[in-house]
Design a protein around this motif. Structure first.
Motif, short mmCIF file in Angstrom:
data_model
loop_
_atom_site.label_atom_id
_atom_site.label_comp_id
_atom_site.label_asym_id
_atom_site.label_seq_id
_atom_site.Cartn_x
_atom_site.Cartn_y
_atom_site.Cartn_z
N PHE A 137 -46.14 -13.01 46.87
CA PHE A 137 -47.03 -12.03 47.47
C PHE A 137 -46.34 -11.64 48.78
N LYS A 138 -45.66 -10.50 48.74
CA LYS A 138 -44.74 -10.16 49.84
C LYS A 138 -45.45 -9.88 51.16
N LYS A 139 -46.72 -9.51 51.09
CA LYS A 139 -47.47 -9.26 52.34
C LYS A 139 -47.83 -10.58 53.03
N LEU A 140 -47.82 -11.66 52.26
CA LEU A 140 -48.16 -12.95 52.84
C LEU A 140 -46.90 -13.62 53.41
N SER A 141 -47.10 -14.55 54.30
CA SER A 141 -45.96 -15.25 54.89
C SER A 141 -45.44 -16.31 53.90
N LEU A 171 -32.86 -25.16 55.02
CA LEU A 171 -32.15 -23.98 54.52
C LEU A 171 -31.93 -22.94 55.63
N GLY A 172 -32.30 -23.31 56.84
CA GLY A 172 -32.00 -22.43 57.98
C GLY A 172 -33.07 -21.40 58.29
N ILE A 173 -34.30 -21.62 57.83
CA ILE A 173 -35.38 -20.67 58.15
C ILE A 173 -36.26 -21.29 59.24
N SER A 174 -36.35 -20.56 60.35
CA SER A 174 -37.08 -21.10 61.50
C SER A 174 -38.58 -21.11 61.22
N LYS A 175 -39.32 -21.89 62.02
CA LYS A 175 -40.76 -22.02 61.83
C LYS A 175 -41.45 -20.66 62.06
N SER A 176 -40.96 -19.93 63.08
CA SER A 176 -41.61 -18.64 63.38
C SER A 176 -41.40 -17.67 62.22
N LYS A 177 -40.22 -17.69 61.62
CA LYS A 177 -39.94 -16.81 60.48
C LYS A 177 -40.82 -17.21 59.28
N ALA A 178 -41.07 -18.51 59.18
CA ALA A 178 -41.87 -18.98 58.04
C ALA A 178 -43.31 -18.47 58.09
N PRO A 181 -44.68 -12.16 57.43
CA PRO A 181 -44.75 -11.69 56.04
C PRO A 181 -43.37 -11.68 55.36
N LEU A 182 -43.36 -12.05 54.10
CA LEU A 182 -42.08 -12.15 53.38
C LEU A 182 -41.39 -10.81 53.21
N GLU A 183 -42.17 -9.71 53.29
CA GLU A 183 -41.56 -8.39 53.13
C GLU A 183 -40.60 -8.10 54.28
N THR A 184 -40.73 -8.86 55.39
CA THR A 184 -39.82 -8.63 56.51
C THR A 184 -38.56 -9.50 56.41
N HIS A 185 -38.49 -10.33 55.37
CA HIS A 185 -37.33 -11.22 55.21
C HIS A 185 -36.25 -10.56 54.36
N SER A 186 -35.02 -10.98 54.57
CA SER A 186 -33.92 -10.50 53.72
C SER A 186 -34.08 -11.14 52.33
N GLN A 191 -35.11 -15.78 48.74
CA GLN A 191 -34.66 -16.68 47.67
C GLN A 191 -34.69 -18.13 48.14
N LYS A 192 -34.43 -18.34 49.45
CA LYS A 192 -34.51 -19.70 49.98
C LYS A 192 -35.96 -20.20 49.95
N VAL A 193 -36.89 -19.29 50.25
CA VAL A 193 -38.31 -19.67 50.18
C VAL A 193 -38.68 -20.00 48.73
N ALA A 194 -38.12 -19.23 47.79
CA ALA A 194 -38.39 -19.50 46.37
C ALA A 194 -37.90 -20.89 45.99
N ILE A 195 -36.76 -21.28 46.56
CA ILE A 195 -36.23 -22.62 46.28
C ILE A 195 -37.13 -23.68 46.90
N ALA A 196 -37.59 -23.41 48.12
CA ALA A 196 -38.51 -24.35 48.78
C ALA A 196 -39.78 -24.51 47.95
N ARG A 197 -40.27 -23.39 47.42
CA ARG A 197 -41.49 -23.43 46.60
C ARG A 197 -41.26 -24.29 45.36
N ALA A 198 -40.11 -24.10 44.73
CA ALA A 198 -39.85 -24.84 43.50
C ALA A 198 -39.70 -26.33 43.77
#
Lengths: 302, 270
Positions: A137-141, A171-178, A181-186, A191-198
């Motif tokens: 859900f790209k609007k969500l963080s 994986l190098g993603i800061s807390k503030s970036k986490a 919203p995901l739509e603001t991420h590269s 994909q790193k968040v997808a790996i974290a989710r898995a």
């Protein structure tokens, strides 16, 4: 696995906290075989362009496409098993069949000794998947998406969030970036968040469906290093589909080459090269399929 | 423990959906604004000339009740029936379907969200309508109408579940096809008129629509002050309809899920 990655994985094994098992999960059996496919077939029906006419009630004609054709293979527990092939070769269909999202037309697939059709609910506790599209859900963080995943996988939200933040940090993603919203991420970050989710759900079978396709070189390297790290630190079996021959060679214990739904070769990367009498997997692909790998990549980028 | 994790999973859908609403707040404001304007314009029909001035208040309330109830029932129906379409659009459908949760948990989560969300929206529209028309409604009557609303909810969720299979069967056209079911319910349920004005051949359909009984009971409560005992026949019908439609909807949904898994229609792009 190359020495550099091995070293990295060993170092990570010392520093990475191995996540505990999620609550009340059906336990996997002690079998050494993680996945066993026997004569698996799957076909789809696709509409034929320009076939609508009054004769078929304007419903159009459909052609049968054999996506997976009598695939038989065994994946050993704890190995990274690569599936190499061009677009449309059946890689993703095979992954979907293993992940209980598709029903095979014929043949059987067992995950840790359980049939994917009969025991799909049980198997779903053991597996997770990273697909080529980081589906969120790209609007969500990232944290909001991971909270949702934690809840539907039966993890206590706090435990899930902590685990996910730990992986994201690694994986190098800061807390503030986490928390943005995901739509603001590269795409690399998504994909790193997808790996974290898995990995947050501590799966024993991880299905990585082209996890590095389209990533920038740095993100690609980060993801590859993390996959190696997970292999060293977790009791996890991984299926990795990829277009990247170097990636397959670096990460995979064994590689299957799939073409038009059929497995045409299966061995260790070194074994495949020896079989083909060459020193590159691109050449191996050419020897087994008669198709130049560069042409395959060029076709796909068109 | 398993029950706790299923409840936790059910809540995941409620939490996720409310968080999405917060992120799509501008859309929400626009939809809500339109709903309020829609309810007001429908209510204003009751103040037109041919209607005697002493009857106008009653007619306005009759129409406003229709608009409010239809608004609530539409939210229930749309949120449940669009849950598949929404996930396909976001690209998360495969993740939700491969999660280790029972389908009933997934759908119950979506239904719970729909009820809470519908209540929030209906309350805002109700406040706007009361302010605009300077209506004064006895709180006891509102309470009775709320009982009707709750009793009718399962029937509409059941219809929503049945409609939710359409996007599973046809990724391209399924979502649009749900409007056919919604439109039919609107036509035959007497939302803005008595069902007695429908042509004879349509009247049997009004008898099987849960909307007819929900609206009849709500209007009897709000306009005539009918209490729960007087509304028992309609409430019983609504309850029974819900008891039939929810399991039926779940069963049909499970068949459609099997079909989607056989034909590969769970994918984002069909």
């Amino acid at each position: 696995m190359p020495k550099m990655l091995e070293k990295h994985a060993e170092k990570a094994a010392e520093t990475t906290v191995c996540p505990s098992s999620p609550l009340d999960l059906p336990q996997v059996s002690d079998t050494d075989i993680a996945i066993c496919c026997e004569a698996v077939c799957k076909s789809f029906f696709e509409p034929v362009e320009g076939s609508r006419s009054w004769r078929n009630g304007f419903l159009g004609e459909k052609k049968r496409v054999q996506a997976v054709d009598h695939v038989s293979l065994e994946v050993r527990r704890g190995e990274i098993f690569g599936v190499l092939g061009p677009n449309g070769s059946g890689k993703s269909t095979l992954i979907r069949l293993m992940s209980t999202l598709l029903l095979p037309d014929s043949g059987t697939i067992q995950v840790f000794g359980k049939d994917v059709v009969q025991h799909h609910y049980e198997i779903r506790h053991w597996i997770n998947r990273v697909s080529v599209e980081a589906s969120f859900f790209k609007k969500l963080s990232a944290v909001e998406n991971l909270r949702y995943a934690a809840r539907i996988y039966g993890l206590p939200v706090k435990q899930g969030e902590e685990k996910a933040l730990h992986i994201l940090k690694r994986l190098g993603i800061s807390k503030s970036k986490a928390y943005s919203p995901l739509e603001t991420h590269s795409r690399g970050m998504q994909q790193k968040v997808a790996i974290a989710r898995a990995l947050m759900t501590t799966p024993v079978l991880i299905l990585l469906d082209e996890p590095t396709t389209g990533l920038d070189p740095k993100s690609k390297r980060d993801v590859q290093q993390y996959v190696a790290e997970v292999k060293a630190t977790h009791d996890a079996t991984m299926i990795l589909t990829t277009h990247d021959m170097d990636e397959a060679e670096k990460l995979c214990d064994r590689v299957a080459i799939i073409d038009r739904g059929k497995i045409i070769a299966l061995d260790t990367p070194q074994g495949l090269k020896e079989q083909a009498g060459t020193d590159s997997l691109e050449e191996v692909f050419f020897r087994f399929t008669g198709v130049d790998w560069e042409e395959v990549l060029a076709d796909e980028s068109r | 423990m398993k029950a706790v994790s299923q409840i936790n999973a059910m809540y995941a859908f409620v939490e996720r959906s409310f968080r999405l609403i917060r992120r799509y707040l501008a859309w929400e404001a626009v939809f809500l604004f339109y709903n309020i304007i829609n309810a007001l314009t429908i209510g204003l029909i009751g103040m037109t000339n041919p209607i005697a001035p002493e009857k106008q208040g009653e007619v306005v309330l009759y129409l406003v009740v229709g608009a409010l109830f239809w608004g609530f029932m539409s939210v229930l129906f749309e949120e449940v029936s669009n849950s598949i379409t929404w996930e396909r659009w976001e690209g998360t459908i495969e993740y939700t379907f491969m999660a280790p949760i029972r389908r009933i948990t997934h759908l119950a989560g979506m239904c719970l969200f729909a009820i809470l969300y519908g209540m929030c929206r209906t309350t805002i529209v109700l406040l706007a309508v009361v302010f605009f028309f300077d209506l004064s409604i006895d709180p006891g009557r509102i309470l009775t109408a709320l009982v009707v609303l709750f009793t009718g909810s399962p029937a509409f969720m059941g219809l929503g579940l049945i409609a939710a299979i359409l996007p599973l069967l046809s990724p391209e056209r399924g979502a649009q096809a749900t409007h056919i079911i919604q439109g039919l319910i609107l036509l035959v349920s007497g939302v803005y008129y008595s069902v007695s004005v429908l042509p004879g051949w349509l009247q049997p359909l009004s008898m099987i629509s849960p909307g007819t009984y929900a609206l009849e009971a709500a209007r009897a409560a709000l306009l005539k002050g009918a209490g729960i005992p007087e509304l028992l026949p309609q409430l019983l019908i609504l309850l029974l309809t819900g008891l039939v439609l929810i399991p039926l909807g779940l069963w049909i949904f499970s068949l459609a899920e099997q079909y989607a898994m056989r034909t590969g229609k769970l994918k984002r792009n069909g």
